[in-house]
Design a protein around this motif. Structure first.
Motif, mmCIF file in Angstrom:
data_model
loop_
_atom_site.group_PDB
_atom_site.id
_atom_site.type_symbol
_atom_site.label_atom_id
_atom_site.label_comp_id
_atom_site.label_asym_id
_atom_site.label_seq_id
_atom_site.Cartn_x
_atom_site.Cartn_y
_atom_site.Cartn_z
ATOM 1 N N ILE B 69 39.270 22.267 39.873
ATOM 2 C CA ILE B 69 39.105 23.077 41.077
ATOM 3 C C ILE B 69 38.830 22.212 42.300
ATOM 4 N N THR B 70 38.520 20.968 42.060
ATOM 5 C CA THR B 70 38.198 20.010 43.105
ATOM 6 C C THR B 70 39.459 19.464 43.777
ATOM 7 N N ILE B 92 36.692 37.201 35.785
ATOM 8 C CA ILE B 92 37.289 35.931 35.391
ATOM 9 C C ILE B 92 36.271 34.974 34.784
ATOM 10 N N ILE B 93 36.572 34.507 33.581
ATOM 11 C CA ILE B 93 35.819 33.379 33.049
ATOM 12 C C ILE B 93 36.608 32.138 33.422
ATOM 13 N N PHE B 94 35.946 31.242 34.112
ATOM 14 C CA PHE B 94 36.672 30.124 34.692
ATOM 15 C C PHE B 94 36.320 28.777 34.055
ATOM 16 N N ASN B 96 37.506 24.324 34.018
ATOM 17 C CA ASN B 96 38.346 23.182 34.386
ATOM 18 C C ASN B 96 38.732 22.426 33.126
ATOM 19 N N ASP B 98 40.574 19.453 33.166
ATOM 20 C CA ASP B 98 40.791 18.026 33.395
ATOM 21 C C ASP B 98 42.049 17.530 32.695
ATOM 22 N N LYS B 103 39.488 19.891 25.701
ATOM 23 C CA LYS B 103 38.703 20.760 26.558
ATOM 24 C C LYS B 103 39.433 22.089 26.738
ATOM 25 N N GLU B 106 39.190 24.183 23.632
ATOM 26 C CA GLU B 106 37.833 24.708 23.524
ATOM 27 C C GLU B 106 37.656 25.927 24.420
ATOM 28 N N TYR B 107 38.154 25.822 25.623
ATOM 29 C CA TYR B 107 38.038 26.942 26.546
ATOM 30 C C TYR B 107 38.808 28.154 26.053
ATOM 31 N N GLN B 109 39.508 28.927 23.155
ATOM 32 C CA GLN B 109 38.790 29.506 22.025
ATOM 33 C C GLN B 109 37.644 30.402 22.490
ATOM 34 N N THR B 110 36.853 29.894 23.409
ATOM 35 C CA THR B 110 35.743 30.737 23.870
ATOM 36 C C THR B 110 36.272 31.960 24.626
ATOM 37 N N GLN B 113 36.912 34.355 21.894
ATOM 38 C CA GLN B 113 35.634 34.763 21.312
ATOM 39 C C GLN B 113 34.939 35.807 22.175
ATOM 40 N N ASN B 114 35.278 35.783 23.454
ATOM 41 C CA ASN B 114 34.684 36.757 24.359
ATOM 42 C C ASN B 114 35.594 37.948 24.636
ATOM 43 N N ASN B 115 36.594 38.104 23.754
ATOM 44 C CA ASN B 115 37.481 39.265 23.883
ATOM 45 C C ASN B 115 38.207 39.378 25.217
#
Lengths: 327, 327
Positions: B69-70, B92-94, B96, B98, B103, B106-107, B109-110, B113-115
């Motif tokens: 986002i930078t 929105i689950i946000f 980065n 990179d 990474k 992993e994102y 996946q979560t 996991q949060n539907n």
DNA sequence: TTGTACGCGTTATCAT
DNA sequence: ATGATAACGCGTACAA
């Protein structure tokens, strides 16, 4: 999506055992552990965070509310927050408030509806009921309120420094850009600058601005040199307006810093790339974000804190839009 | 936090009735409706989205994965996405990424996991299993993959345009900055530019860059003029590197655009504020974000779509780092 | 060491 | 028009 029951069935055990093994609570025989592990692998099972969250009444979610991610100051903040959160396995629900009270409230509400464990907010209304009634920790970022956890920098001092340095470098007809009225840090900077100017007996002109948007910034800049053509020093409310002022000054054929000096505020990444590079009052945005996240996490985990309102240092960052100081 | 039971009790009805009234499903008498309404007000009840999400196995959450986002290009995208989502009551689950595969995974996946009900991702690995195995809609943003929903712009054509225009304006010793190898759009721009240069029989030098970071950009710029001091035209991989090149050129006393022309890519907000203002190939970032969100929402709601891979136009945006075209 | 059963807050089905 | 109740997937007493 495989559930914990599926895993249990496949491993020939009960869901309780699987749960225990996953969370590392209670005993579980080495053999059954292995069975469960392979079952998990085969089914590609990952725990449903929603169910967890419902049961435990707390999630791994966090709310981040910023005025406008499009303003170059905020991505740095956001990134700092995100990095720290990510390292601690927290996720971020993100929203832009546009400094709008209703939008802000709406977001906060959905945050709690989603069982977030904490909120980081850059708000102009830290004292509002929305926050007072929240029963989860809140950290104000780039803003403060008395006795509330917050991470911010000393805007007034920043304004004072800007004025002091521009005076030391010879400006005598200074114009100060007064940022949006409802944005506290902007007003503090302004006050600090005017204060210091007054202490030195330097008169100053003021241009009132009402936003930090790129597009409007150009307008203030034009207005500035139209109304105060003999200005020889500009203290801007942030780097965006400073950049616009710089742009306009050069367009008018003025030499910077010889004819007019410019000092910004924030030190956003573009500042060093401008031509000439912008002298500014730096805020450590990324660090501020990280610090806020760290603070929030401590609050979430009920860690004892010696200090909950954290003021970050502002630093005069000299580049090419100011002259050498005369001692 | 008040629950639906509390409301039911207070209104003297069952939870079923409250639920019906809230969701507007089934009948409910006018009188009881009023009772429930006041009960809700008094208790400040808002439905627990987590419980809803658990039952319905779908939330109002959405995942947004961006490289960084930078990088000034992405806030515009993000804001577009957020605005559209916000208007449709999605959150929105946000994160980065990179550009890092782990990474990213992993994102994702979560997210599941949060539907979350859908994902917007700016990824370099659209063909990876992570996405193939996802049973929720995904929209690739600023990236593409065959037959996948995506919103992107024609980078190759952008590169071609940049080359064509810089040639038309008289550059003959062109240096092209080749962006990071693993970033598809960057490579496409590069290819397009080189292609067009070749078609015109113009030789070119190449500088390989490996990131889009502000800090490193300066290094490539220095290297460029050290290795190819007689360069009279630079096609940069994006506006950040273009800004660095511009900065370095001026530092070396070169005149822009007289001695060397510079063309960027993206049209990030700072480009028009630079001095001289940067000529660039514009991508409509904000619109791209909005469009991606709109597309995702359509997918989520199973709307019939005529088109699922949406290419946005790139436009040559002439400012002050290029000369007038010679016809 | 492991399993049974309940509750987290909500919606939907099926009676009434 | 309304109410009882089973599920959603998980964690944890408590019993075994």
């Amino acid at each position: 999506m495989a559930t914990i029951r599926d895993v249990a069935k496949r491993a020939g055990v009960s869901v309780a055992t699987v749960s225990r093994m996953i969370n590392g609570t209670g005993y579980v025989h080495e053999d059954t552990r292995r069975n469960i592990e392979t079952a998990i692998k085969e089914l590609q099972y990952t725990p449903n965070e929603v169910a967890r969250s419902l049961y435990k009444r707390r999630s791994k979610l966090t709310g981040l509310l910023l005025p406008d991610i499009t303003n170059p100051f905020f991505p740095e903040l956001a990134r700092g927050v995100e990095d720290e959160m990510q390292e601690h396995e927290f996720r971020i629900i993100f929203g832009n408030s546009d400094e709008d009270r209703d939008k802000e409230q709406e977001y906060i509400q959905t945050f709690v509806q989603n069982n977030v464990v904490g909120v980081i907010a850059s708000t102009n209304y830290p004292d509002s009921d929305v926050y007072r009634n929240l029963n989860i920790p809140v950290v104000f970022l780039d803003r403060t309120a008395d006795n509330s956890p917050s991470v911010y920098s000393d805007s007034r001092e920043g304004g004072r420094i800007a004025a002091r340095e521009i005076i030391a470098r010879g400006s005598r007809r200074v114009t100060v850009l007064q940022g949006p009225k409802h944005i506290r840090p902007a007003q503090d900077r302004f006050k600090g600058a005017v204060e210091m100017l007054r202490e030195h007996g330097i008169s100053c002109s003021v241009i009132q601005t009402s936003s930090f948007s790129f597009t409007e910034a150009g307008t203030w800049a034009e207005q500035l040199f139209r109304e105060y053509p003999d200005t020889d020093g500009v203290i801007a409310s942030n780097d965006i307006t400073a950049a616009a002022v710089l742009h306009e000054a050069l367009r008018l054929g003025k030499r910077v810093p010889e004819d007019v000096q410019v000092i910004g505020f924030d030190d956003i990444p573009l500042s060093r790339i401008l031509n000439p590079a912008l002298t500014t009052i730096r805020q450590p945005a990324y660090d501020m974000g990280r610090t806020a996240a760290r603070l929030l996490i401590s609050l979430i985990e009920n860690k004892p804190l010696e200090q909950t309102a954290i003021q970050m240092p502002v630093t005069f960052t000299e580049r090419d839009t100011t002259r050498k100081a005369v001692e």
